[in-house]
Design a protein around this motif. Structure first.
Motif, PDB file in Angstrom:
ATOM      1  N   SER A  39       0.826  -1.216   0.000  1.00 33.63           N
ATOM      2  CA  SER A  39       0.000   0.000   0.000  1.00 33.63           C
ATOM      3  C   SER A  39       0.859   1.265   0.000  1.00 33.63           C
ATOM      4  O   SER A  39       0.714   2.120   0.866  1.00 33.63           O
ATOM      5  CB  SER A  39      -0.937  -0.018   1.208  1.00 33.63           C
ATOM      6  OG  SER A  39      -0.230  -0.340   2.395  1.00 33.63           O
ATOM      7  N   TYR A  41       0.756   3.817  -1.906  1.00 33.15           N
ATOM      8  CA  TYR A  41       0.063   5.031  -2.344  1.00 33.15           C
ATOM      9  C   TYR A  41      -0.872   5.552  -1.264  1.00 33.15           C
ATOM     10  O   TYR A  41      -0.813   6.720  -0.888  1.00 33.15           O
ATOM     11  CB  TYR A  41      -0.688   4.755  -3.652  1.00 33.15           C
ATOM     12  CG  TYR A  41       0.244   4.138  -4.665  1.00 33.15           C
ATOM     13  CD1 TYR A  41       1.243   4.896  -5.271  1.00 33.15           C
ATOM     14  CD2 TYR A  41       0.182   2.778  -4.960  1.00 33.15           C
ATOM     15  CE1 TYR A  41       2.149   4.326  -6.151  1.00 33.15           C
ATOM     16  CE2 TYR A  41       1.080   2.201  -5.852  1.00 33.15           C
ATOM     17  CZ  TYR A  41       2.063   2.977  -6.442  1.00 33.15           C
ATOM     18  OH  TYR A  41       2.959   2.414  -7.298  1.00 33.15           O
ATOM     19  N   SER A  42      -1.703   4.708  -0.712  1.00 27.92           N
ATOM     20  CA  SER A  42      -2.634   5.136   0.336  1.00 27.92           C
ATOM     21  C   SER A  42      -1.999   5.085   1.723  1.00 27.92           C
ATOM     22  O   SER A  42      -2.439   5.763   2.629  1.00 27.92           O
ATOM     23  CB  SER A  42      -3.886   4.246   0.335  1.00 27.92           C
ATOM     24  OG  SER A  42      -3.574   2.952   0.831  1.00 27.92           O
ATOM     25  N   GLU A  64      -2.105  -2.688  -3.716  1.00 25.44           N
ATOM     26  CA  GLU A  64      -2.329  -1.506  -4.553  1.00 25.44           C
ATOM     27  C   GLU A  64      -1.480  -1.565  -5.810  1.00 25.44           C
ATOM     28  O   GLU A  64      -0.502  -2.319  -5.892  1.00 25.44           O
ATOM     29  CB  GLU A  64      -1.988  -0.237  -3.771  1.00 25.44           C
ATOM     30  CG  GLU A  64      -2.893   0.011  -2.601  1.00 25.44           C
ATOM     31  CD  GLU A  64      -2.547   1.254  -1.815  1.00 25.44           C
ATOM     32  OE1 GLU A  64      -3.335   1.590  -0.912  1.00 25.44           O
ATOM     33  OE2 GLU A  64      -1.505   1.893  -2.067  1.00 25.44           O
ATOM     34  N   ASN A  65      -1.851  -0.734  -6.767  1.00 26.02           N
ATOM     35  CA  ASN A  65      -1.131  -0.649  -8.022  1.00 26.02           C
ATOM     36  C   ASN A  65      -1.196   0.800  -8.488  1.00 26.02           C
ATOM     37  O   ASN A  65      -2.238   1.439  -8.351  1.00 26.02           O
ATOM     38  CB  ASN A  65      -1.771  -1.583  -9.047  1.00 26.02           C
ATOM     39  CG  ASN A  65      -0.945  -1.717 -10.291  1.00 26.02           C
ATOM     40  OD1 ASN A  65      -0.823  -0.782 -11.069  1.00 26.02           O
ATOM     41  ND2 ASN A  65      -0.370  -2.891 -10.471  1.00 26.02           N
ATOM     42  N   TYR A  68      -4.338   2.618 -10.721  1.00 26.03           N
ATOM     43  CA  TYR A  68      -5.592   2.484  -9.984  1.00 26.03           C
ATOM     44  C   TYR A  68      -6.724   2.349 -10.988  1.00 26.03           C
ATOM     45  O   TYR A  68      -6.727   3.053 -11.984  1.00 26.03           O
ATOM     46  CB  TYR A  68      -5.793   3.725  -9.099  1.00 26.03           C
ATOM     47  CG  TYR A  68      -7.061   3.677  -8.313  1.00 26.03           C
ATOM     48  CD1 TYR A  68      -7.121   2.984  -7.115  1.00 26.03           C
ATOM     49  CD2 TYR A  68      -8.208   4.303  -8.777  1.00 26.03           C
ATOM     50  CE1 TYR A  68      -8.290   2.911  -6.394  1.00 26.03           C
ATOM     51  CE2 TYR A  68      -9.382   4.239  -8.058  1.00 26.03           C
ATOM     52  CZ  TYR A  68      -9.422   3.542  -6.867  1.00 26.03           C
ATOM     53  OH  TYR A  68     -10.581   3.469  -6.163  1.00 26.03           O
ATOM     54  N   PRO A  69      -7.670   1.494 -10.831  1.00 21.80           N
ATOM     55  CA  PRO A  69      -8.010   0.636  -9.703  1.00 21.80           C
ATOM     56  C   PRO A  69      -7.587  -0.817  -9.890  1.00 21.80           C
ATOM     57  O   PRO A  69      -8.338  -1.726  -9.578  1.00 21.80           O
ATOM     58  CB  PRO A  69      -9.529   0.751  -9.640  1.00 21.80           C
ATOM     59  CG  PRO A  69      -9.932   0.807 -11.092  1.00 21.80           C
ATOM     60  CD  PRO A  69      -8.803   1.564 -11.787  1.00 21.80           C
ATOM     61  N   GLY A  71      -5.602  -2.560  -8.208  1.00 19.81           N
ATOM     62  CA  GLY A  71      -5.328  -3.250  -6.952  1.00 19.81           C
ATOM     63  C   GLY A  71      -6.519  -4.067  -6.486  1.00 19.81           C
ATOM     64  O   GLY A  71      -7.556  -4.153  -7.155  1.00 19.81           O
TER      65      GLY A  71
END
Length: 166
Positions: A39, A41-42, A64-65, A68-69, A71
């Motif tokens: 994670s 990014y977030s 996550e990737n 987005y989206p 992930g």
């Protein structure tokens, strides 16, 4: 016009220590599952642990990737792994927790609608509800008996598939 009201019931505990040993241990496994979170990014780590009828534990963490989206949530990672590898061993319970270094999480984080719909599919497939335990560090614990507590109007159209086969 007819007005309807929907109520849900769930149990709330003050801390994990109030849970029975089996559920308490499953929550600790969900904390371990967070270690696999990707994670960047977030910076919001989520861990899920499924307890199967056999006692086996299945882990999932959010992935996550940058595209987005692309992930996937922790719950779906665990649920899809179960569906692909252990669908003959029913899910008894799922524990989910989240953590971040950015702020203090004060109450359990609920699963997103996509995760709940997948959970509903697997409850239907195994023909029994799954206990869902949501908790946060040093906060309350919510225990629900099945996905109906979250989505009283689940999407199911019986004519799409009369019988779900394992």
């Amino acid at each position: 016009m007819t007005e309807h009201q929907i109520e849900i019931a769930f149990k709330e505990y003050n801390t994990l220590t109030e849970l029975n040993e089996t559920d308490h241990d499953l929550c600790l496994e969900a904390v371990k599952a967070m270690e696999g979170s990707h994670s960047p990014y977030s910076k919001f780590r989520v861990g899920a642990a499924l307890r199967l009828q056999s006692g086996k534990i299945i882990y999932g963490s959010n992935q996550e990737n940058v595209a987005y989206p692309s992930g996937l949530c922790a719950e779906r990672v665990a649920l899809f792994y179960w569906g692909a590898n252990h669908s003959d061993d029913p899910i008894e319970a799922m524990a989910v927790t989240a953590s971040t270094d950015e702020f203090e999480i004060l109450q359990p984080v609920t699963s997103c609608g996509s995760c709940l719909q997948v959970l509903a599919e697997y409850e239907k497939k195994q023909n029994k509800p799954i206990e869902i335990i949501l908790f946060c560090n040093n906060g309350p614990v919510w225990v629900m008996n099945g996905v109906d507590s979250f989505l009283p109007f689940l999407f199911f159209e019986k004519r799409l598939n009369v019988e779900v086969k394992g």
